[in-house]
Design a protein around this motif. Structure first.
Motif, mmCIF file in Angstrom:
data_model
loop_
_atom_site.group_PDB
_atom_site.id
_atom_site.type_symbol
_atom_site.label_atom_id
_atom_site.label_comp_id
_atom_site.label_asym_id
_atom_site.label_seq_id
_atom_site.Cartn_x
_atom_site.Cartn_y
_atom_site.Cartn_z
ATOM 1 N N THR A 1 33.793 46.979 87.548
ATOM 2 C CA THR A 1 32.736 46.115 87.014
ATOM 3 C C THR A 1 31.771 46.860 86.100
ATOM 4 O OG1 THR A 1 31.367 46.438 88.986
ATOM 5 C CG2 THR A 1 32.803 44.498 88.957
ATOM 6 N N GLU A 2 31.517 48.130 86.384
ATOM 7 C CA GLU A 2 30.529 48.886 85.615
ATOM 8 C C GLU A 2 31.081 50.155 84.999
ATOM 9 O OE1 GLU A 2 27.212 49.800 88.188
ATOM 10 O OE2 GLU A 2 27.360 47.838 89.150
ATOM 11 N N GLY A 3 32.202 50.610 85.474
ATOM 12 C CA GLY A 3 32.723 51.904 85.049
ATOM 13 C C GLY A 3 33.737 51.809 83.929
ATOM 14 N N ARG A 4 34.491 52.860 83.804
ATOM 15 C CA ARG A 4 35.432 52.946 82.684
ATOM 16 C C ARG A 4 36.591 51.966 82.786
ATOM 17 N NH1 ARG A 4 38.187 58.812 83.971
ATOM 18 N NH2 ARG A 4 38.205 58.509 86.222
ATOM 19 N N PHE A 5 36.767 51.322 83.935
ATOM 20 C CA PHE A 5 37.841 50.342 84.087
ATOM 21 C C PHE A 5 37.343 48.906 83.942
ATOM 22 C CE2 PHE A 5 39.409 54.172 85.982
ATOM 23 C CZ PHE A 5 40.748 54.193 85.604
ATOM 24 N N SER A 6 36.093 48.716 83.551
ATOM 25 C CA SER A 6 35.516 47.372 83.450
ATOM 26 C C SER A 6 36.073 46.580 82.269
ATOM 27 C CB SER A 6 33.993 47.449 83.349
ATOM 28 O OG SER A 6 33.604 48.132 82.177
ATOM 29 N N TYR A 7 36.832 47.209 81.406
ATOM 30 C CA TYR A 7 37.369 46.544 80.224
ATOM 31 C C TYR A 7 38.746 45.931 80.452
ATOM 32 C CZ TYR A 7 33.653 49.233 78.131
ATOM 33 O OH TYR A 7 32.423 49.760 77.843
ATOM 34 N N PHE A 8 39.307 46.143 81.638
ATOM 35 C CA PHE A 8 40.710 45.792 81.827
ATOM 36 C C PHE A 8 40.963 44.541 82.656
ATOM 37 C CE2 PHE A 8 40.500 50.542 81.579
ATOM 38 C CZ PHE A 8 40.849 50.621 80.246
ATOM 39 N N GLU A 9 40.206 44.336 83.697
ATOM 40 C CA GLU A 9 40.474 43.218 84.608
ATOM 41 C C GLU A 9 39.239 42.967 85.454
ATOM 42 O OE1 GLU A 9 42.549 40.189 86.188
ATOM 43 O OE2 GLU A 9 43.512 41.547 84.787
ATOM 44 N N ASP A 10 38.962 41.712 85.740
ATOM 45 C CA ASP A 10 37.892 41.368 86.668
ATOM 46 C C ASP A 10 38.447 41.467 88.085
ATOM 47 O OD1 ASP A 10 36.022 40.805 84.688
ATOM 48 O OD2 ASP A 10 36.693 38.736 84.509
ATOM 49 N N ALA A 11 37.700 42.091 88.963
ATOM 50 C CA ALA A 11 38.161 42.238 90.349
ATOM 51 C C ALA A 11 36.970 42.120 91.291
ATOM 52 C CB ALA A 11 38.858 43.583 90.537
ATOM 53 N N SER A 12 37.082 41.220 92.232
ATOM 54 C CA SER A 12 36.034 41.026 93.234
ATOM 55 C C SER A 12 36.440 41.751 94.511
ATOM 56 C CB SER A 12 35.855 39.542 93.517
ATOM 57 O OG SER A 12 37.027 39.025 94.124
ATOM 58 N N PHE A 13 35.464 41.937 95.412
ATOM 59 C CA PHE A 13 35.794 42.511 96.710
ATOM 60 C C PHE A 13 36.852 41.657 97.404
ATOM 61 C CE2 PHE A 13 31.428 44.462 96.504
ATOM 62 C CZ PHE A 13 31.875 45.774 96.443
ATOM 63 N N GLY A 14 36.762 40.337 97.201
ATOM 64 C CA GLY A 14 37.700 39.416 97.823
ATOM 65 C C GLY A 14 39.122 39.557 97.321
ATOM 66 N N SER A 15 39.298 40.187 96.179
ATOM 67 C CA SER A 15 40.654 40.449 95.680
ATOM 68 C C SER A 15 41.057 41.915 95.836
ATOM 69 C CB SER A 15 40.780 40.015 94.217
ATOM 70 O OG SER A 15 39.890 40.740 93.391
ATOM 71 N N ILE A 16 40.091 42.822 95.839
ATOM 72 C CA ILE A 16 40.404 44.252 95.937
ATOM 73 C C ILE A 16 40.930 44.605 97.330
ATOM 74 C CG2 ILE A 16 39.381 46.573 95.977
ATOM 75 C CD1 ILE A 16 37.565 45.614 93.652
ATOM 76 N N TYR A 17 40.216 44.189 98.371
ATOM 77 C CA TYR A 17 40.619 44.590 99.722
ATOM 78 C C TYR A 17 41.983 44.027 100.132
ATOM 79 C CZ TYR A 17 36.254 47.045 100.331
ATOM 80 O OH TYR A 17 35.220 47.942 100.193
ATOM 81 N N PRO A 18 42.310 42.771 99.829
ATOM 82 C CA PRO A 18 43.674 42.307 100.133
ATOM 83 C C PRO A 18 44.737 43.073 99.330
ATOM 84 C CG PRO A 18 42.216 40.430 99.861
ATOM 85 C CD PRO A 18 41.443 41.656 99.441
ATOM 86 N N ALA A 19 44.423 43.394 98.071
ATOM 87 C CA ALA A 19 45.378 44.161 97.257
ATOM 88 C C ALA A 19 45.592 45.542 97.860
ATOM 89 C CB ALA A 19 44.879 44.274 95.817
ATOM 90 N N LEU A 20 44.510 46.189 98.294
ATOM 91 C CA LEU A 20 44.644 47.513 98.921
ATOM 92 C C LEU A 20 45.445 47.435 100.216
ATOM 93 C CD1 LEU A 20 41.053 48.916 98.286
ATOM 94 C CD2 LEU A 20 43.191 49.768 97.282
ATOM 95 N N ALA A 21 45.234 46.390 100.997
ATOM 96 C CA ALA A 21 45.987 46.223 102.248
ATOM 97 C C ALA A 21 47.479 46.061 101.948
ATOM 98 C CB ALA A 21 45.462 45.022 103.031
ATOM 99 N N ARG A 22 47.812 45.264 100.928
ATOM 100 C CA ARG A 22 49.226 45.093 100.549
ATOM 101 C C ARG A 22 49.807 46.409 100.033
ATOM 102 N NH1 ARG A 22 47.151 40.360 98.693
ATOM 103 N NH2 ARG A 22 47.060 41.069 96.546
ATOM 104 N N LEU A 23 49.036 47.106 99.207
ATOM 105 C CA LEU A 23 49.513 48.383 98.674
ATOM 106 C C LEU A 23 49.759 49.389 99.796
ATOM 107 C CD1 LEU A 23 47.204 48.615 95.533
ATOM 108 C CD2 LEU A 23 49.710 48.436 95.515
#
Length: 185
Positions: A26-48
């Motif tokens: 959201t604020e760092g060098r990856f903020s230009y690529f994709e929007d990601a909320s906590f609600g999408s990050i944690y499930p993605a990390l669990a799947r990964l």
């Protein structure tokens, strides 16, 4: 790019917590690529993690719950690189400013003028962020340097376009605000 790929991209640069991944997205060098909320990050990390693409370790914190730190595995790196080889989706660009510009003929000229000035200020702030990062740290990662330079070029073009053509947008609003003169009898 999916949130899954975004998580792998961030982790390919180093270990991170879910909070740090969110901040980078959201604020760092990856903020230009994709929007990601906590609600999408944690499930993605669990799947990964369940797929073996990331590992997680808990680090104790004084007076707080242990923090979970994620690391990318070799399989995760391979999966990430493979995902980058797939045809990318079209870039997306959403702009509240362009919605105002689209409706310039319906708005007072001062609203258009303020919108242009606000957009220029936003672009200048983004440009400062990109150029300050350039000065503050010697970027040894060639892809990061190229991506930053691309962003700087886009921001410079946007500013130049607003400077050169902003008055034309204001004129659309001014002309629409003029009373219609009846045709000569």
């Amino acid at each position: 790019m999916s949130v899954r790929s975004l998580c792998l991209a961030i982790l390919s640069f180093g270990d991170a917590t879910g909070y740090e991944i969110r901040k980078e997205s959201t604020e760092g060098r990856f903020s230009y690529f994709e929007d990601a909320s906590f609600g999408s990050i944690y499930p993605a990390l669990a799947r990964l993690e369940s797929e073996g693409f990331v590992t997680v370790r808990e680090e104790p914190q004084a007076g707080k719950p242990a923090r979970k730190v994620y690391s990318i595995t070799d399989a995760g790196r391979q999966d990430f690189i493979q995902s980058l080889c797939d045809p990318q989706a079209p870039d997306t660009f959403k702009s509240p400013f362009l919605l105002i510009a689209l409706n310039a003929a319906k708005l007072p000229p001062e609203v258009i003028r303020r919108a242009i000035e606000r957009r220029k200020a936003q672009v200048e702030a983004e440009l400062r962020l990109l150029t300050d990062n350039e000065k503050d740290q010697e970027c040894t990662h060639p892809g990061s340097a190229w991506t930053r330079d691309y962003g700087i070029a886009c921001m410079n073009f946007t500013l130049a376009y607003l400077e050169e053509h902003g008055e034309a947008l204001i004129k659309i609003a001014e002309e629409a605000a003029q009373p219609v003169v009846a045709a000569a009898e």
